[in-house]
Design an enzyme around this catalytic site. Structure first.
Site, PDB file in Angstrom:
ATOM      1  N   ASP A   1      -3.948  -6.490   4.970  1.00 52.81           N
ATOM      2  CA  ASP A   1      -4.965  -7.387   5.535  1.00 52.81           C
ATOM      3  C   ASP A   1      -4.951  -8.748   4.838  1.00 52.81           C
ATOM      4  OD1 ASP A   1      -6.025  -5.646   7.447  1.00 52.81           O
ATOM      5  OD2 ASP A   1      -7.165  -4.587   5.904  1.00 52.81           O
TER       6      ASP A   1
ATOM      7  N   ASN B   1       0.850  -1.199   0.000  1.00 55.12           N
ATOM      8  CA  ASN B   1       0.000   0.000   0.000  1.00 55.12           C
ATOM      9  C   ASN B   1       0.881   1.242   0.000  1.00 55.12           C
ATOM     10  OD1 ASN B   1       0.534   0.816   2.843  1.00 55.12           O
ATOM     11  ND2 ASN B   1      -0.388  -1.192   3.245  1.00 55.12           N
TER      12      ASN B   1
HETATM   13  N1  CTP Z   1      -3.513  -3.619  11.952  1.00 56.56           N
HETATM   14  C1  CTP Z   1      -2.744  -4.673  12.395  1.00 56.56           C
HETATM   15  N2  CTP Z   1      -2.713  -5.842  11.702  1.00 56.56           N
HETATM   16  C2  CTP Z   1      -3.432  -5.999  10.576  1.00 56.56           C
HETATM   17  C3  CTP Z   1      -4.225  -4.936  10.115  1.00 56.56           C
HETATM   18  C4  CTP Z   1      -4.252  -3.764  10.824  1.00 56.56           C
HETATM   19  O1  CTP Z   1      -2.085  -4.518  13.412  1.00 56.56           O
HETATM   20  N3  CTP Z   1      -3.355  -7.141   9.924  1.00 56.56           N
HETATM   21  C5  CTP Z   1      -3.520  -2.391  12.730  1.00 56.56           C
HETATM   22  C6  CTP Z   1      -2.890  -1.185  12.072  1.00 56.56           C
HETATM   23  O2  CTP Z   1      -1.520  -1.077  12.406  1.00 56.56           O
HETATM   24  C7  CTP Z   1      -3.688  -0.030  12.634  1.00 56.56           C
HETATM   25  C8  CTP Z   1      -5.044  -0.633  12.811  1.00 56.56           C
HETATM   26  O3  CTP Z   1      -4.849  -2.034  12.944  1.00 56.56           O
HETATM   27  O4  CTP Z   1      -3.232   0.378  13.909  1.00 56.56           O
HETATM   28  C9  CTP Z   1      -5.894  -0.364  11.650  1.00 56.56           C
HETATM   29  O5  CTP Z   1      -6.935  -1.206  11.790  1.00 56.56           O
HETATM   30  P1  CTP Z   1      -7.955  -1.516  10.662  1.00 56.56           P
HETATM   31  O6  CTP Z   1      -8.618  -0.242  10.338  1.00 56.56           O
HETATM   32  O7  CTP Z   1      -8.713  -2.691  11.113  1.00 56.56           O
HETATM   33  O8  CTP Z   1      -7.160  -1.891   9.422  1.00 56.56           O
HETATM   34  P2  CTP Z   1      -7.855  -1.756   8.080  1.00 56.56           P
HETATM   35  O9  CTP Z   1      -7.121  -2.694   7.236  1.00 56.56           O
HETATM   36  O10 CTP Z   1      -7.834  -0.339   7.630  1.00 56.56           O
HETATM   37  O11 CTP Z   1      -9.364  -2.273   8.406  1.00 56.56           O
HETATM   38  P3  CTP Z   1     -10.689  -2.109   7.553  1.00 56.56           P
HETATM   39  O12 CTP Z   1     -10.329  -2.566   6.205  1.00 56.56           O
HETATM   40  O13 CTP Z   1     -11.622  -3.010   8.264  1.00 56.56           O
HETATM   41  O14 CTP Z   1     -11.096  -0.663   7.649  1.00 56.56           O
END
Ligand code: CTP
Length: 405
Positions: free
Chosen positions: A280, A211
């Site tokens: 993710d 990203n």
């Molecule tokens: N985070 C993490 N491990 C992952 C994904 C995210 O530790 N595999 C942490 C990031 O470092 C940040 C926070 O979670 O502190 C962000 O969370 P989240 O918003 O759930 O990540 P997104 O991928 O943006 O989630 P979503 O797609 O559901 O909005």
């Protein structure tokens, strides 16, 4: 830098007491918590009510007036203080302290404290040059007391010479410098772990999924923690930023590597801040050789990575756990949901559609949410400045929590 510092100001009787009022005001404006103690003669110049209003705390002057029956006030205040300042200090209090005399609330407290004591004398020039006073000051220097020398100028008694209480601005400057020596910094002795940047999830030896995270916010947080005296560990995905001085940087590539690196640093950490934009999903199969193009379309099957922050939320014992959330809509609502579902203490949410926020920018616009339900929006500012402001806000709320417990 004086945020949450506990300063006990002992005011003794001289015309310069009026300057001590300005000193309390300036210390309070710098974020310090100030308690004032007065001698009987100081009360002849300014009333305790003035100091009470400026410090927003009770003012102490009578050793036998115990306001709280559970504690002995002069011992309690002596233990409470991070720093004791005697300003103005008369020849009388200097003489008593140099000889171990404790016959009122100020002198008993001065003997009882183990905090550093700074003494700011103010008196007539001939008194300041008197051999007994010089002897007492020398003795106190040798005993480890610090002095804020009086300045020269017109004295209230009509003389011109050395004896004026140093200006409040200058005293605040000296006190601030005192607290910025490494052992006094607010995060001294604390381990702070920060993650930053993107992760890279390999497809084959030459390609990856990632990203646009630049790592700037996480690096700024690491610099801010280090400047506040923390032992700082920065677990960084691949970014093009210089390593912050003094910080231990652990380079990682994938979400799996970041998880392992954070786990290894977690147990003895005081604060863990997850600013990284962790992937993710990762390719389900990593091809050992470079994939060759084929006729027609292609697809990569992805599988979920471990949510590192959520995992830490389940492991948490004493650690203050801080997450970030980048959102494009309903940022605060989504932030609140993540705060609860990941068992965080704080979440810093930003709406990445804001022109001053988001990946690669030098500025950011965020709202800090806490598990206690507090909600602090911050206007657009450089990420480096924001990092300091966010750490200060978290430390303030944490110390209030400790205070309330
Ligand atoms: N985070 C993490 N491990 C992952 C994904 C995210 O530790 N595999 C942490 C990031 O470092 C940040 C926070 O979670 O502190 C962000 O969370 P989240 O918003 O759930 O990540 P997104 O991928 O943006 O989630 P979503 O797609 O559901 O909005």
């Amino acid at each position: 830098m004086l945020l949450n510092k506990k300063i006990l100001l002992c005011v003794t009787g001289g015309i310069a007491v009026y300057k001590a009022v300005a000193l309390v005001s300036k210390l309070a404006q710098s974020g310090a918590e100030v308690k004032v103690m007065m001698t009987e003669s100081a009360k002849e110049f300014v009333t305790p009510l003035t100091f009470q209003a400026m410090s927003r705390n009770d003012v102490y002057f009578d050793t036998f007036d115990e306001k709280d029956s559970r504690v002995i006030a002069h011992i309690d205040l002596a233990d409470w203080a991070d720093l004791v300042v005697v300003a103005p200090a008369t020849a009388n209090v200097i003489g008593k302290l140099a000889n171990g005399i404790a016959d009122d609330m100020v002198t008993t407290t001065l003997l009882a404290t183990t905090a550093d004591v700074w003494i700011a004398p103010a008196m007539n020039v001939h008194m300041y040059e008197n051999k007994a006073v010089i002897r007492n000051i020398d003795r106190l220097h040798a005993d480890g007391y610090r002095f804020i020398e009086p300045s020269e100028g017109f004295l209230a008694c009509g003389y011109v010479g050395k004896g004026r209480l140093e200006e409040p601005e200058k005293i605040v400057e000296l006190i601030t410098a005192h607290f910025t020596t490494p052992r006094h910094l607010p995060l001294a002795g604390k381990k702070v772990v920060i993650t930053a940047g993107p992760t890279r999830e390999r497809i084959d030896p030459v390609r990856y999924v990632s990203n646009f995270s630049s790592g700037k916010m996480g690096y700024a947080m690491a610099e801010a923690a280090e400047a506040l005296g923390a032992s700082t560990y920065l677990i960084s995905g691949p970014v093009g930023l210089a390593k912050p001085a003094g910080v231990t940087v652990i380079d990682v590539e994938s979400a799996a590597e970041m998880l392992e690196a954070v786990r290894a640093q977690f147990d003895d950490a005081a604060i863990v801040i997850k600013a990284a934009a962790v992937a993710d999903y990762r390719p389900k199969d990593v091809h050992p050789q470079k994939m060759k193009k084929q006729a027609g379309d292609s697809a990569i099957e992805l599988e979920r990575t471990t949510d590192i922050l959520k995992t830490l939320g389940t492991m948490k014992t004493h650690q203050v756990l801080v997450g970030f959330a980048a959102e494009t809509n309903d940022a605060v609502d989504y932030g609140k949901g993540k705060l609860a579902s990941k068992n965080l203490d704080y979440i810093i949410v930003n709406d990445v559609t804001d022109p001053d926020a988001g990946f690669g920018k030098d500025t950011n616009v965020v709202t800090l949410l806490s598990k206690n339900g507090t909600h602090q929006p911050f206007h657009a500012m450089p990420k480096k400045e924001l990092a300091n402001v966010l750490l200060a806000a978290i430390m303030k709320e944490e110390s209030e929590q400790l205070h309330d417990r």
